[in-house]
Design a protein around this motif. Structure first.
Motif, PDB file in Angstrom:
ATOM      1  N   MET A   1      -8.602 119.713  40.134  1.00  0.00           N
ATOM      2  CA  MET A   1      -9.058 121.188  40.697  1.00  0.00           C
ATOM      3  C   MET A   1      -9.650 121.448  39.775  1.00  0.00           C
ATOM      4  SD  MET A   1      -7.187 123.640  40.311  1.00  0.00           S
ATOM      5  CE  MET A   1      -5.275 122.973  40.702  1.00  0.00           C
ATOM      6  N   VAL A   2     -10.626 120.690  38.794  1.00  0.00           N
ATOM      7  CA  VAL A   2     -11.926 121.244  38.929  1.00  0.00           C
ATOM      8  C   VAL A   2     -12.908 120.888  40.109  1.00  0.00           C
ATOM      9  CG1 VAL A   2     -14.224 120.573  37.316  1.00  0.00           C
ATOM     10  CG2 VAL A   2     -12.019 120.972  36.182  1.00  0.00           C
ATOM     11  N   GLN A   3     -12.730 119.747  40.773  1.00  0.00           N
ATOM     12  CA  GLN A   3     -13.391 119.550  41.644  1.00  0.00           C
ATOM     13  C   GLN A   3     -13.264 121.107  42.562  1.00  0.00           C
ATOM     14  OE1 GLN A   3     -12.117 115.754  42.828  1.00  0.00           O
ATOM     15  NE2 GLN A   3     -14.490 114.735  42.788  1.00  0.00           N
ATOM     16  N   ALA A   4     -12.306 120.877  43.046  1.00  0.00           N
ATOM     17  CA  ALA A   4     -11.721 121.840  44.437  1.00  0.00           C
ATOM     18  C   ALA A   4     -12.318 123.859  43.593  1.00  0.00           C
ATOM     19  CB  ALA A   4     -10.319 122.190  43.932  1.00  0.00           C
ATOM     20  N   LEU A   5     -12.322 123.936  42.613  1.00  0.00           N
ATOM     21  CA  LEU A   5     -12.532 125.309  41.666  1.00  0.00           C
ATOM     22  C   LEU A   5     -14.507 125.162  42.065  1.00  0.00           C
ATOM     23  CD1 LEU A   5     -10.591 125.373  38.789  1.00  0.00           C
ATOM     24  CD2 LEU A   5     -10.948 126.611  40.883  1.00  0.00           C
ATOM     25  N   ASN A   6     -15.030 123.431  42.112  1.00  0.00           N
ATOM     26  CA  ASN A   6     -16.662 123.762  42.252  1.00  0.00           C
ATOM     27  C   ASN A   6     -16.570 124.032  43.664  1.00  0.00           C
ATOM     28  OD1 ASN A   6     -17.644 123.116  39.321  1.00  0.00           O
ATOM     29  ND2 ASN A   6     -17.508 120.857  39.525  1.00  0.00           N
ATOM     30  N   ALA A   7     -15.897 123.280  44.730  1.00  0.00           N
ATOM     31  CA  ALA A   7     -15.797 123.611  45.858  1.00  0.00           C
ATOM     32  C   ALA A   7     -15.841 124.833  46.041  1.00  0.00           C
ATOM     33  CB  ALA A   7     -15.108 122.607  47.290  1.00  0.00           C
ATOM     34  N   ARG A   8     -15.627 125.502  46.034  1.00  0.00           N
ATOM     35  CA  ARG A   8     -15.250 126.675  45.819  1.00  0.00           C
ATOM     36  C   ARG A   8     -16.099 127.394  45.566  1.00  0.00           C
ATOM     37  NH1 ARG A   8     -12.892 132.263  44.214  1.00  0.00           N
ATOM     38  NH2 ARG A   8     -11.796 132.615  45.355  1.00  0.00           N
ATOM     39  N   GLY A   9     -16.907 127.663  44.327  1.00  0.00           N
ATOM     40  CA  GLY A   9     -18.127 128.335  44.498  1.00  0.00           C
ATOM     41  C   GLY A   9     -18.851 127.425  45.188  1.00  0.00           C
ATOM     42  N   ALA A  11     -18.569 127.142  48.575  1.00  0.00           N
ATOM     43  CA  ALA A  11     -17.856 128.022  49.535  1.00  0.00           C
ATOM     44  C   ALA A  11     -18.265 129.341  49.315  1.00  0.00           C
ATOM     45  CB  ALA A  11     -16.462 127.836  49.759  1.00  0.00           C
ATOM     46  N   LEU A  12     -18.171 129.426  48.326  1.00  0.00           N
ATOM     47  CA  LEU A  12     -18.741 130.823  48.261  1.00  0.00           C
ATOM     48  C   LEU A  12     -20.068 131.530  48.309  1.00  0.00           C
ATOM     49  CD1 LEU A  12     -16.569 131.820  44.537  1.00  0.00           C
ATOM     50  CD2 LEU A  12     -16.678 133.243  47.291  1.00  0.00           C
ATOM     51  N   VAL A  13     -20.713 130.623  47.734  1.00  0.00           N
ATOM     52  CA  VAL A  13     -22.666 130.810  48.019  1.00  0.00           C
ATOM     53  C   VAL A  13     -22.891 129.841  49.659  1.00  0.00           C
ATOM     54  CG1 VAL A  13     -22.936 131.026  46.438  1.00  0.00           C
ATOM     55  CG2 VAL A  13     -22.778 128.666  47.235  1.00  0.00           C
ATOM     56  N   ALA A  17     -22.667 122.374  52.691  1.00  0.00           N
ATOM     57  CA  ALA A  17     -22.735 120.379  52.620  1.00  0.00           C
ATOM     58  C   ALA A  17     -21.790 119.941  52.312  1.00  0.00           C
ATOM     59  CB  ALA A  17     -24.546 120.280  52.768  1.00  0.00           C
ATOM     60  N   ALA A  18     -22.097 120.899  50.777  1.00  0.00           N
ATOM     61  CA  ALA A  18     -21.438 120.709  49.685  1.00  0.00           C
ATOM     62  C   ALA A  18     -19.926 121.137  50.088  1.00  0.00           C
ATOM     63  CB  ALA A  18     -21.206 121.898  48.259  1.00  0.00           C
ATOM     64  N   VAL A  19     -19.060 121.547  51.219  1.00  0.00           N
ATOM     65  CA  VAL A  19     -18.040 121.389  50.965  1.00  0.00           C
ATOM     66  C   VAL A  19     -17.485 119.868  51.704  1.00  0.00           C
ATOM     67  CG1 VAL A  19     -16.073 122.699  52.978  1.00  0.00           C
ATOM     68  CG2 VAL A  19     -17.875 124.340  51.042  1.00  0.00           C
ATOM     69  N   ALA A  40     -10.448 127.365  53.274  1.00  0.00           N
ATOM     70  CA  ALA A  40      -9.135 127.979  52.378  1.00  0.00           C
ATOM     71  C   ALA A  40      -9.954 127.757  50.833  1.00  0.00           C
ATOM     72  CB  ALA A  40      -8.321 126.406  52.717  1.00  0.00           C
ATOM     73  N   LEU A  41     -10.660 128.069  50.940  1.00  0.00           N
ATOM     74  CA  LEU A  41     -11.380 127.521  49.746  1.00  0.00           C
ATOM     75  C   LEU A  41     -11.679 128.526  49.183  1.00  0.00           C
ATOM     76  CD1 LEU A  41     -13.968 124.702  49.659  1.00  0.00           C
ATOM     77  CD2 LEU A  41     -11.588 124.899  47.878  1.00  0.00           C
ATOM     78  N   LEU A  42     -12.164 129.911  50.558  1.00  0.00           N
ATOM     79  CA  LEU A  42     -12.320 131.535  50.154  1.00  0.00           C
ATOM     80  C   LEU A  42     -11.262 132.528  49.396  1.00  0.00           C
ATOM     81  CD1 LEU A  42     -14.654 131.367  53.157  1.00  0.00           C
ATOM     82  CD2 LEU A  42     -15.515 131.242  50.559  1.00  0.00           C
TER      83      LEU A  42
END
Length: 60
Positions: A1-9, A11-13, A17-19, A40-42
């Protein structure tokens, strides 16, 4: 879950490459999935977590 939240961040910026790294390393999907994962992350799937401002203590 933490990895997904970090990936969401990421994606937001707009950090594609990180996604891509999240898609491959955490989800074990090839790079062709990156655009779908990015979209999906957005989404608003994390709203409840942000509203409650907490995760379970054992979250990875």
């Amino acid at each position: 879950m933490v990895q997904a939240l970090n990936a969401r961040g990421d994606a937001l910026v707009g950090d594609a490459a990180a996604v891509r790294a999240f898609t491959f390393e955490a989800l074990r999907r090839w790079s062709g999935w990156s655009e779908s994962v990015f979209t999906a992350l957005l989404g608003n799937w994390a709203a409840q977590l942000y509203d409650e401002d907490q995760l379970a203590p054992g979250a990875p």
